[in-house]
Scaffold this active site. Structure first.
Site, PDB file in Angstrom:
ATOM      1  N   GLY A 168       0.670  -1.539  -0.040  1.00 45.50           N
ATOM      2  CA  GLY A 168      -0.227   0.302  -0.230  1.00 45.50           C
ATOM      3  C   GLY A 168       0.224   1.009  -0.262  1.00 45.50           C
ATOM      4  O   GLY A 168       0.327   2.948   0.310  1.00 45.50           O
ATOM      5  N   LYS A 175     -15.574 -14.719 -12.095  1.00 44.14           N
ATOM      6  CA  LYS A 175     -15.127 -13.565 -12.433  1.00 44.14           C
ATOM      7  C   LYS A 175     -15.577 -13.131 -12.228  1.00 44.14           C
ATOM      8  O   LYS A 175     -15.905 -11.469 -11.080  1.00 44.14           O
ATOM      9  CB  LYS A 175     -13.668 -13.581 -12.792  1.00 44.14           C
ATOM     10  N   MET A 197      -3.675  -7.660  -7.917  1.00 43.23           N
ATOM     11  CA  MET A 197      -2.950  -8.711  -8.630  1.00 43.23           C
ATOM     12  C   MET A 197      -4.052  -9.429  -9.034  1.00 43.23           C
ATOM     13  O   MET A 197      -3.876 -10.814  -8.881  1.00 43.23           O
ATOM     14  CB  MET A 197      -1.835  -9.503  -7.311  1.00 43.23           C
ATOM     15  N   ASN A 226      -3.647   1.612 -14.357  1.00 42.80           N
ATOM     16  CA  ASN A 226      -2.552   1.311 -13.712  1.00 42.80           C
ATOM     17  C   ASN A 226      -1.670   1.630 -13.438  1.00 42.80           C
ATOM     18  O   ASN A 226      -1.166   2.596 -14.171  1.00 42.80           O
ATOM     19  CB  ASN A 226      -2.982  -0.636 -13.912  1.00 42.80           C
ATOM     20  N   HIS A 278       2.602   0.580 -13.409  1.00 42.74           N
ATOM     21  CA  HIS A 278       3.630  -0.133 -13.363  1.00 42.74           C
ATOM     22  C   HIS A 278       5.328  -0.598 -13.324  1.00 42.74           C
ATOM     23  O   HIS A 278       4.914   0.702 -13.825  1.00 42.74           O
ATOM     24  CB  HIS A 278       3.445  -1.145 -14.618  1.00 42.74           C
TER      25      HIS A 278
HETATM   26  C1  GRF Z   1       4.422  -1.198  -7.104  1.00 41.36           C
HETATM   27  O1  GRF Z   1       5.191  -1.578  -7.666  1.00 41.36           O
HETATM   28  C2  GRF Z   1       3.453  -1.256  -8.387  1.00 41.36           C
HETATM   29  O2  GRF Z   1       3.480  -0.830  -9.539  1.00 41.36           O
HETATM   30  C3  GRF Z   1       3.244  -2.779  -8.570  1.00 41.36           C
HETATM   31  O3  GRF Z   1       3.012  -2.941  -7.315  1.00 41.36           O
HETATM   32  C4  GRF Z   1       3.652  -2.593  -7.141  1.00 41.36           C
HETATM   33  C5  GRF Z   1       2.135  -2.033  -5.405  1.00 41.36           C
HETATM   34  O4  GRF Z   1       3.338  -1.712  -3.986  1.00 41.36           O
HETATM   35  N1  GRF Z   1       1.622  -2.753  -9.759  1.00 41.36           N
HETATM   36  P1  GRF Z   1       1.979  -0.986  -3.115  1.00 41.36           P
HETATM   37  O5  GRF Z   1       1.897  -2.382  -2.775  1.00 41.36           O
HETATM   38  O6  GRF Z   1       1.640   0.136  -3.834  1.00 41.36           O
HETATM   39  O7  GRF Z   1       3.429  -0.822  -2.411  1.00 41.36           O
END
Ligand code: GRF
Length: 190
Positions: free
Chosen positions: A13, A66, A91, A108, A110
């Site tokens: 988070g 889903k 995820m 999103n 990434h």
């Molecule tokens: C981040 O690195 C984001 O790019 C990827 O998942 C990670 C989430 O990290 N999709 P956090 O839970 O926000 O610390």
């Protein structure tokens, strides 16, 4: 009026916190209406509780498909009149049910320069490939894996001395700036 946001997350988070902090510091004209998680024991749940932000736990296994799980989620999001959805380490693949309800309203983050290194291990994969730079991408979500239209990207240099830990630290620091800033730009254009 502040834009009504939902954040979807499964893990630590830190991006959730970065977005919440940007809102608290008046850098982002939005309000986090609800945090959606697929795991109730994810540390991000505590981050929401500390800020009195409601948490909705979507228990995918309680639904036959889903799509049915997402239909229940849409009902929940509509209660909060959510306008924009930010995935932050969520995820799960989003399906047509949610995409059709929120066209071009789901984004999103990434940890790579997409289309390079999609999937769960973007940081590790870039390091293993011995490329000289990687980075962070913010993109619209479609039904593929990290394949939607790119909104913003910023590069990070990979030094020969970098390890997964040092590279991840650099990537996350960039994420925490780029995600709120990109959300702020998107919101101001609406
Ligand atoms: C981040 O690195 C984001 O790019 C990827 O998942 C990670 C989430 O990290 N999709 P956090 O839970 O926000 O610390």
């Amino acid at each position: 009026m502040p834009t009504r946001l939902a954040i979807f997350a499964s893990g630590t988070g830190s991006n959730f916190v970065a977005i919440a902090d940007a809102i608290a510091n008046d850098q982002l004209d939005a309000q986090i209406e609800v945090l959606v998680v697929d795991k109730i024991n994810a540390p991000v749940v505590q981050r929401a509780a500390e800020r009195n932000i409601p948490v909705f736990h979507l228990k995918y296994k309680d639904f036959a498909t889903k799509e049915l799980a997402e239909a229940a989620l849409v009902t929940e999001l509509q209660k909060y009149a959510v306008e924009l959805i930010a995935l932050a380490g969520f995820m799960r693949i989003i399906t047509g049910t949610l995409l059709a309800t929120y066209p071009n309203k789901i984004i999103n983050i990434h940890p790579s320069l997409l289309p390079a290194f999609p999937g769960r291990h973007g940081i590790d994969d870039a390091l293993a490939a011995q490329v000289s730079q990687t980075g962070v991408t913010i993109h619209y979500v479609d039904s593929g894996i990290d394949s939607g239209t790119i909104i913003a990207q910023q590069a990070v240099t990979i030094e020969p001395t970098d390890t997964i830990t040092t590279l991840a630290t650099k990537i996350h620091a960039l994420e925490h700036v780029l995600y709120p800033a990109t959300l702020a730009k998107l919101i101001s254009h609406n």
